[in-house]
Write an enzyme that holds these catalytic residues in place. Sequence first.
Site, PDB file in Angstrom:
ATOM      1  N   GLU A  99       4.155   6.832  10.027  1.00  0.00           N
ATOM      2  CA  GLU A  99       4.566   5.420  10.023  1.00  0.00           C
ATOM      3  C   GLU A  99       5.887   5.291   9.287  1.00  0.00           C
ATOM      4  O   GLU A  99       5.971   5.578   8.096  1.00  0.00           O
ATOM      5  CB  GLU A  99       3.474   4.590   9.322  1.00  0.00           C
ATOM      6  CG  GLU A  99       3.860   3.138   9.102  1.00  0.00           C
ATOM      7  CD  GLU A  99       2.824   2.400   8.244  1.00  0.00           C
ATOM      8  OE1 GLU A  99       1.628   2.786   8.250  1.00  0.00           O
ATOM      9  OE2 GLU A  99       3.218   1.447   7.553  1.00  0.00           O
TER      10      GLU A  99
ATOM     11  N   ARG B 237      11.512  -1.232   6.309  1.00  0.00           N
ATOM     12  CA  ARG B 237      11.944  -1.832   5.047  1.00  0.00           C
ATOM     13  C   ARG B 237      13.357  -1.456   4.692  1.00  0.00           C
ATOM     14  O   ARG B 237      13.933  -2.026   3.782  1.00  0.00           O
ATOM     15  CB  ARG B 237      11.051  -1.313   3.912  1.00  0.00           C
ATOM     16  CG  ARG B 237       9.728  -1.967   3.832  1.00  0.00           C
ATOM     17  CD  ARG B 237       9.142  -1.705   2.477  1.00  0.00           C
ATOM     18  NE  ARG B 237       7.924  -0.945   2.556  1.00  0.00           N
ATOM     19  CZ  ARG B 237       7.367  -0.338   1.516  1.00  0.00           C
ATOM     20  NH1 ARG B 237       7.941  -0.372   0.342  1.00  0.00           N
ATOM     21  NH2 ARG B 237       6.249   0.316   1.660  1.00  0.00           N
TER      22      ARG B 237
ATOM     23  N   LYS C  69      -5.705  -2.375   8.932  1.00  0.00           N
ATOM     24  CA  LYS C  69      -5.250  -1.738   7.698  1.00  0.00           C
ATOM     25  C   LYS C  69      -5.887  -2.527   6.545  1.00  0.00           C
ATOM     26  O   LYS C  69      -5.891  -3.761   6.576  1.00  0.00           O
ATOM     27  CB  LYS C  69      -3.726  -1.821   7.650  1.00  0.00           C
ATOM     28  CG  LYS C  69      -3.091  -1.504   6.316  1.00  0.00           C
ATOM     29  CD  LYS C  69      -1.582  -1.397   6.485  1.00  0.00           C
ATOM     30  CE  LYS C  69      -0.889  -1.233   5.139  1.00  0.00           C
ATOM     31  NZ  LYS C  69       0.480  -0.721   5.294  1.00  0.00           N
TER      32      LYS C  69
HETATM   33  O1  LIG Z   1       5.184  -1.139   3.891  1.00  0.00           O
HETATM   34  C1  LIG Z   1       4.169  -1.748   4.187  1.00  0.00           C
HETATM   35  O2  LIG Z   1       4.034  -2.348   5.255  1.00  0.00           O
HETATM   36  C2  LIG Z   1       3.021  -1.768   3.304  1.00  0.00           C
HETATM   37  O3  LIG Z   1       2.029  -2.359   3.623  1.00  0.00           O
HETATM   38  C3  LIG Z   1       3.048  -1.061   2.023  1.00  0.00           C
HETATM   39  C4  LIG Z   1       2.667   0.396   2.140  1.00  0.00           C
HETATM   40  O4  LIG Z   1       1.523   0.583   2.903  1.00  0.00           O
HETATM   41  C5  LIG Z   1       2.550   0.946   0.778  1.00  0.00           C
HETATM   42  O5  LIG Z   1       3.804   0.830   0.200  1.00  0.00           O
HETATM   43  C6  LIG Z   1       2.039   2.354   0.737  1.00  0.00           C
HETATM   44  O6  LIG Z   1       2.535   2.987  -0.410  1.00  0.00           O
HETATM   45  P1  LIG Z   1       1.627   3.618  -1.542  1.00  0.00           P
HETATM   46  O7  LIG Z   1       1.069   2.466  -2.321  1.00  0.00           O
HETATM   47  O8  LIG Z   1       2.554   4.480  -2.316  1.00  0.00           O
HETATM   48  O9  LIG Z   1       0.552   4.387  -0.847  1.00  0.00           O
END
Ligand SMILES: O=C(O)C(=O)C[C@H](O)[C@H](O)COP(=O)(O)O
Length: 216
Positions: free
Chosen positions: A38, A42, A126
């Site tokens: 994925e 961003r 999700k």
């Molecule tokens: O970018 C997005 O659409 C999100 O929903 C956020 C990501 O899923 C998290 O940033 C995962 O990052 P970790 O917390 O490091 O596993």
Amino acid sequence: MTDILDLAPVLPVVVLHDAADAVPLTRALVAGGLRAVEITLRTHGALEAIAEVAAEVPEAVVGAGTVLRPAQVEAAIGAGAGFLVSPGWTVRLLDAMRASGVPFLPGVSTASEVMTLLELGVREMKFFPAEAAGGAAYLRSLAAPLPTARFCPTGGIGEESARTYLALPNVGCVGGTWMLPPDAVRGRDWARVERLARAASRLRQHGGDTGDPGGA
Ligand SMILES: O=C(O)C(=O)C[C@H](O)[C@H](O)COP(=O)(O)O
């Protein structure tokens, strides 16, 4: 249509600061056994990165993450995204995702949202932000009253907690960034990414084994 949750036990969430890293990074993940990737919308260059991965790494299934608006659905599909992930959902976004023709994962964190999506015919979601929203205990509690919903928990998950989530009946895969340590990506240490991906890809089959052996 292949369900996203069945492609691999772990879905790497990629935040790219240099689109040029997309292809070698994805090759490292695939070499380690993680073929669904994925790429979050961003950062600048994310769409270009999706297009390059789609064209140059055919063995990967590349999707777009952080899809927040209907217009981004169209842009991601145009770039070659094979699936769509959002931290949440709105009615308009859901309509656009459905119309896209590719699998999608809207984000939820409450029982009411799960019930609403089930009512709308969506069963794969999700669970975000997983750790902050109640973690594996929360998802375990949802499984009894809402057994038809399946989740990809994401947010704050590491290798250890991934193992706990993957043992739940309503979890298809877990999303995370732990196989992409910022210093490894910055240093283009693709061998380390591959090792971490390999350990992650084995979580389901073996109940987990090796951790990160450290830098190359
Ligand atoms: O970018 C997005 O659409 C999100 O929903 C956020 C990501 O899923 C998290 O940033 C995962 O990052 P970790 O917390 O490091 O596993």
